[in-house]
Scaffold this motif. Structure first.
Motif, PDB file in Angstrom:
ATOM      1  N   GLU A   1     -20.000 -11.156  -9.611  1.00  0.00           N
ATOM      2  CA  GLU A   1     -20.446 -11.128 -11.005  1.00  0.00           C
ATOM      3  C   GLU A   1     -20.614 -12.527 -11.576  1.00  0.00           C
ATOM      4  OE1 GLU A   1     -17.508  -8.819 -12.959  1.00  0.00           O
ATOM      5  OE2 GLU A   1     -18.376  -6.882 -12.350  1.00  0.00           O
ATOM      6  N   ARG A   2     -19.726 -13.446 -11.210  1.00  0.00           N
ATOM      7  CA  ARG A   2     -19.742 -14.782 -11.803  1.00  0.00           C
ATOM      8  C   ARG A   2     -20.669 -15.763 -11.104  1.00  0.00           C
ATOM      9  NH1 ARG A   2     -15.294 -16.181 -15.106  1.00  0.00           N
ATOM     10  NH2 ARG A   2     -16.214 -18.273 -15.101  1.00  0.00           N
ATOM     11  N   SER A   3     -20.810 -15.632  -9.786  1.00  0.00           N
ATOM     12  CA  SER A   3     -21.579 -16.644  -9.052  1.00  0.00           C
ATOM     13  C   SER A   3     -22.667 -16.077  -8.147  1.00  0.00           C
ATOM     14  CB  SER A   3     -20.624 -17.488  -8.190  1.00  0.00           C
ATOM     15  OG  SER A   3     -20.099 -16.716  -7.122  1.00  0.00           O
ATOM     16  N   GLY A   4     -22.676 -14.758  -7.964  1.00  0.00           N
ATOM     17  CA  GLY A   4     -23.639 -14.157  -7.048  1.00  0.00           C
ATOM     18  C   GLY A   4     -23.175 -14.130  -5.607  1.00  0.00           C
ATOM     19  N   LEU A   5     -22.040 -14.750  -5.327  1.00  0.00           N
ATOM     20  CA  LEU A   5     -21.512 -14.805  -3.962  1.00  0.00           C
ATOM     21  C   LEU A   5     -21.185 -13.388  -3.495  1.00  0.00           C
ATOM     22  CD1 LEU A   5     -20.541 -16.605  -1.606  1.00  0.00           C
ATOM     23  CD2 LEU A   5     -18.315 -16.711  -2.730  1.00  0.00           C
TER      24      LEU A   5
ATOM     25  N   ILE B   1     -28.831 -17.464   0.603  1.00  0.00           N
ATOM     26  CA  ILE B   1     -28.237 -16.758   1.747  1.00  0.00           C
ATOM     27  C   ILE B   1     -26.904 -16.118   1.395  1.00  0.00           C
ATOM     28  CG2 ILE B   1     -29.386 -18.071   3.563  1.00  0.00           C
ATOM     29  CD1 ILE B   1     -26.930 -19.853   3.745  1.00  0.00           C
ATOM     30  N   TYR B   2     -26.285 -16.553   0.302  1.00  0.00           N
ATOM     31  CA  TYR B   2     -24.980 -16.007  -0.090  1.00  0.00           C
ATOM     32  C   TYR B   2     -25.114 -14.815  -1.038  1.00  0.00           C
ATOM     33  CZ  TYR B   2     -23.450 -20.428   1.866  1.00  0.00           C
ATOM     34  OH  TYR B   2     -23.236 -21.488   2.713  1.00  0.00           O
ATOM     35  N   PHE B   3     -26.349 -14.454  -1.427  1.00  0.00           N
ATOM     36  CA  PHE B   3     -26.569 -13.371  -2.385  1.00  0.00           C
ATOM     37  C   PHE B   3     -27.028 -12.100  -1.672  1.00  0.00           C
ATOM     38  CE2 PHE B   3     -27.958 -16.747  -5.734  1.00  0.00           C
ATOM     39  CZ  PHE B   3     -26.642 -17.164  -5.831  1.00  0.00           C
ATOM     40  N   ASP B   4     -26.818 -10.949  -2.312  1.00  0.00           N
ATOM     41  CA  ASP B   4     -27.341  -9.707  -1.739  1.00  0.00           C
ATOM     42  C   ASP B   4     -28.843  -9.621  -2.002  1.00  0.00           C
ATOM     43  OD1 ASP B   4     -27.816  -8.696  -4.344  1.00  0.00           O
ATOM     44  OD2 ASP B   4     -25.875  -7.711  -4.418  1.00  0.00           O
ATOM     45  N   GLN B   5     -29.491  -8.641  -1.381  1.00  0.00           N
ATOM     46  CA  GLN B   5     -30.954  -8.591  -1.413  1.00  0.00           C
ATOM     47  C   GLN B   5     -31.502  -8.379  -2.818  1.00  0.00           C
ATOM     48  OE1 GLN B   5     -32.984  -7.332   1.934  1.00  0.00           O
ATOM     49  NE2 GLN B   5     -34.709  -6.372   0.888  1.00  0.00           N
TER      50      GLN B   5
ATOM     51  N   THR C   1     -34.118 -10.894  -4.686  1.00  0.00           N
ATOM     52  CA  THR C   1     -35.414 -10.454  -5.206  1.00  0.00           C
ATOM     53  C   THR C   1     -35.580 -10.847  -6.660  1.00  0.00           C
ATOM     54  OG1 THR C   1     -35.463  -8.579  -3.668  1.00  0.00           O
ATOM     55  CG2 THR C   1     -36.894  -8.452  -5.591  1.00  0.00           C
ATOM     56  N   ASN C   2     -34.536 -10.623  -7.448  1.00  0.00           N
ATOM     57  CA  ASN C   2     -34.574 -10.966  -8.865  1.00  0.00           C
ATOM     58  C   ASN C   2     -34.774 -12.461  -9.079  1.00  0.00           C
ATOM     59  OD1 ASN C   2     -32.656 -11.970 -11.310  1.00  0.00           O
ATOM     60  ND2 ASN C   2     -33.748 -10.099 -11.873  1.00  0.00           N
ATOM     61  N   ILE C   3     -34.054 -13.272  -8.324  1.00  0.00           N
ATOM     62  CA  ILE C   3     -34.175 -14.729  -8.480  1.00  0.00           C
ATOM     63  C   ILE C   3     -35.553 -15.206  -8.041  1.00  0.00           C
ATOM     64  CG2 ILE C   3     -33.316 -16.963  -7.642  1.00  0.00           C
ATOM     65  CD1 ILE C   3     -30.516 -15.738  -7.614  1.00  0.00           C
ATOM     66  N   PHE C   4     -36.067 -14.674  -6.941  1.00  0.00           N
ATOM     67  CA  PHE C   4     -37.404 -15.064  -6.493  1.00  0.00           C
ATOM     68  C   PHE C   4     -38.454 -14.748  -7.562  1.00  0.00           C
ATOM     69  CE2 PHE C   4     -36.164 -14.884  -1.799  1.00  0.00           C
ATOM     70  CZ  PHE C   4     -36.343 -16.239  -1.617  1.00  0.00           C
ATOM     71  N   GLU C   5     -38.350 -13.568  -8.158  1.00  0.00           N
ATOM     72  CA  GLU C   5     -39.333 -13.186  -9.175  1.00  0.00           C
ATOM     73  C   GLU C   5     -39.276 -14.126 -10.370  1.00  0.00           C
ATOM     74  OE1 GLU C   5     -38.548  -9.099  -9.935  1.00  0.00           O
ATOM     75  OE2 GLU C   5     -39.577  -8.399  -8.131  1.00  0.00           O
ATOM     76  N   ARG C   6     -38.069 -14.533 -10.761  1.00  0.00           N
ATOM     77  CA  ARG C   6     -37.945 -15.458 -11.887  1.00  0.00           C
ATOM     78  C   ARG C   6     -38.378 -16.868 -11.498  1.00  0.00           C
ATOM     79  NH1 ARG C   6     -32.621 -15.909 -13.817  1.00  0.00           N
ATOM     80  NH2 ARG C   6     -31.731 -14.883 -12.002  1.00  0.00           N
ATOM     81  N   LEU C   7     -38.113 -17.267 -10.262  1.00  0.00           N
ATOM     82  CA  LEU C   7     -38.578 -18.576  -9.796  1.00  0.00           C
ATOM     83  C   LEU C   7     -40.101 -18.659  -9.809  1.00  0.00           C
ATOM     84  CD1 LEU C   7     -36.248 -19.320  -6.725  1.00  0.00           C
ATOM     85  CD2 LEU C   7     -36.215 -20.484  -8.938  1.00  0.00           C
ATOM     86  N   SER C   8     -40.750 -17.563  -9.450  1.00  0.00           N
ATOM     87  CA  SER C   8     -42.214 -17.573  -9.395  1.00  0.00           C
ATOM     88  C   SER C   8     -42.826 -17.862 -10.758  1.00  0.00           C
ATOM     89  CB  SER C   8     -42.740 -16.244  -8.846  1.00  0.00           C
ATOM     90  OG  SER C   8     -42.589 -15.202  -9.787  1.00  0.00           O
ATOM     91  N   ARG C   9     -42.124 -17.481 -11.828  1.00  0.00           N
ATOM     92  CA  ARG C   9     -42.633 -17.742 -13.173  1.00  0.00           C
ATOM     93  C   ARG C   9     -42.366 -19.176 -13.617  1.00  0.00           C
ATOM     94  NH1 ARG C   9     -40.613 -12.319 -13.733  1.00  0.00           N
ATOM     95  NH2 ARG C   9     -38.649 -13.003 -14.682  1.00  0.00           N
TER      96      ARG C   9
END
Length: 292
Positions: free
Chosen positions: A15-19, A216-220, A224-232
């Protein structure tokens, strides 16, 4: 550490770091948190967990710091930085000739080796970037590693990992067994504390994003969520650099591989055109990206 302690820590860290810790990583938690428990005069991790449950905010922040991996070194994996020098910078210089500025975001920047490696790439391309405004934004979850990065001071061991001797002599000053990077390069990097799980749109739009060896430390779903936000956050012809063990394949359709440049990706928003030897998306497609 009891099974319930481990489950509490797994949930807390996600919850705190995505780990995203698997069930067999209890040994890792023990090796990282036992020293912290002793430092806090606690008998063990169970007592540490009780303190956390009681709302010890300073302690919970230290737990996140201890569990966040900060392994890094200069020009890590080498190839992305070769691509920066040989392909990315020349292509962007051509595409940004009118505005004469570049913005680069180094996410999960750790103790500074990566953003300063990028800064050295830009300085070494000085013949192309003379008179340009360049900005490197370095972010990390850990305030402690950001403070080290701001100081720009590295041990003999740290500068021997990946840093060519000619760049060490050119950009660092020695003080005993420590080396400090030049004020000019330190001035090229802005440092900000940031959690990738939270909104980062306030950072603005970038030409290049380095987000290496952290997803690599995050679940799928989180990836996906981070990639979508990075694309913007990228210009339509911008570039995303991932770590050697990372890929967008099977995770998101918002990025596609940069042709013949392993580890580099670009927004998957429109057909590309050719400008000289470089593959670029037309700058006029910025409006298309904004409408996504």
């Amino acid at each position: 550490m009891t099974p319930s302690d481990y489950e509490y820590l797994r949930k807390f860290l996600k919850e705190r770091s995505g780990l995203d810790l698997s069930a067999d990583k209890q040994y890792l938690v023990e090796s990282r948190l036992l020293p912290l428990a002793r430092k806090s005069s606690l008998p063990g991790i169970s007592e540490l967990v009780e303190k956390m449950k009681g709302g010890a905010s300073a302690l919970t922040a230290e737990v996140v710091e201890a569990m966040t991996t900060n392994e890094t070194f200069f020009f890590r994996d080498k190839i992305p930085f070769d691509h920066m020098r040989e392909t990315v910078i020349p292509a962007l210089v051509q595409a940004r000739a009118a505005r004469r500025s570049l913005r680069i975001w180094c996410a999960a920047s750790s103790t500074g080796q990566e953003p300063y490696s990028i800064a050295m790439c830009l300085k070494e391309a000085g013949h192309l970037l003379s008179g340009w405004r360049t900005e490197i934004v370095a972010t990390d979850l850990s305030q402690a590693v950001l403070e080290k990065s701001k100081a720009g001071i590295f041990s003999q061991f740290e500068v021997q990992r990946g840093l060519p001797i000619q760049l060490l002599v050119k950009y660092f000053t020695q003080n005993g067994e420590l080396w400090q990077i030049s004020p000019e390069l330190r001035g090229m990097v802005q440092h900000r504390q940031l959690n990738l799980l939270q909104d980062f749109s306030h950072l603005g739009v970038f030409d290049v994003i380095f987000c290496r060896n952290v997803l690599i430390y995050f679940d799928q779903n989180t990836k996906t969520n981070i990639f979508e936000r990075l694309s913007r956050m990228l210009e339509p012809d911008g570039v995303l650099a991932l770590g050697a063990a990372e890929s967008v394949v099977g995770i998101t359709n918002t990025f596609k591989p940069y042709p013949d440049r392993r580890g580099l990706y670009r927004p998957n928003i429109a057909p590309v055109i050719r400008v000289g030897a470089s593959t670029l998306v037309p700058q006029t497609l910025r409006a298309v990206a904004a409408a996504r």
